[in-house]
Design a protein around this motif. Structure first.
Motif, mmCIF file in Angstrom:
data_model
loop_
_atom_site.group_PDB
_atom_site.id
_atom_site.type_symbol
_atom_site.label_atom_id
_atom_site.label_comp_id
_atom_site.label_asym_id
_atom_site.label_seq_id
_atom_site.Cartn_x
_atom_site.Cartn_y
_atom_site.Cartn_z
ATOM 1 N N UNK A 93 0.863 -1.173 0.000
ATOM 2 C CA UNK A 93 0.000 0.000 0.000
ATOM 3 C C UNK A 93 0.900 1.223 0.000
ATOM 4 N N UNK A 94 0.538 2.214 -0.801
ATOM 5 C CA UNK A 94 1.327 3.435 -0.907
ATOM 6 C C UNK A 94 0.421 4.635 -0.699
ATOM 7 N N UNK A 95 0.919 5.653 -0.013
ATOM 8 C CA UNK A 95 0.103 6.870 0.148
ATOM 9 C C UNK A 95 -0.217 7.476 -1.228
ATOM 10 N N UNK A 96 -1.427 7.955 -1.374
ATOM 11 C CA UNK A 96 -1.841 8.553 -2.653
ATOM 12 C C UNK A 96 -0.999 9.758 -3.031
#
Length: 106
Positions: A93-96
């Motif tokens: 998961x990566x920050x937007x």
């Protein structure tokens, strides 16, 4: 009737100017990336779609659908694909805010 062929790059340039195209393209970007990653894994393993299908105990048509991006594979399917290609599956998961927009490559 004579048809004039338009180079695909020219069409993409024209489409990129439309906000509807940019929005639709961005919405599908993750699916395109996943399909590209599956194709790359198969290519790195030196396998045809048929060979990969055999290793995954499925059909070539299923592999073609996966690689087209028309279906969203389950985690189990991705694990089987990784094992069949000698790869390791990694999901993150990566920050937007780290995503650069727009990414518009053909």
């Amino acid at each position: 009737m004579k048809r004039t062929m338009i180079p695909v790059e020219e069409s993409f340039r024209a489409w990129r100017k439309g906000p509807e195209y940019v929005k639709a393209h961005d919405a599908l970007e993750d699916e395109f990336s996943l399909a590209a990653a599956m194709i790359e894994a198969r290519a790195r393993a030196g396998l045809t779609q048929e060979q990969l299908a055999q290793r995954m105990h499925t059909t070539q048509a299923v592999i073609a659908r996966l690689e087209s991006g028309r279906v969203k594979p389950s985690t189990r399917t991705l694990e089987r694909l990784a094992a069949a290609t000698g790869m390791r599956l990694r999901i993150s998961f990566e920050p937007r805010h780290l995503l650069s927009t727009p990414r518009l490559s053909p």
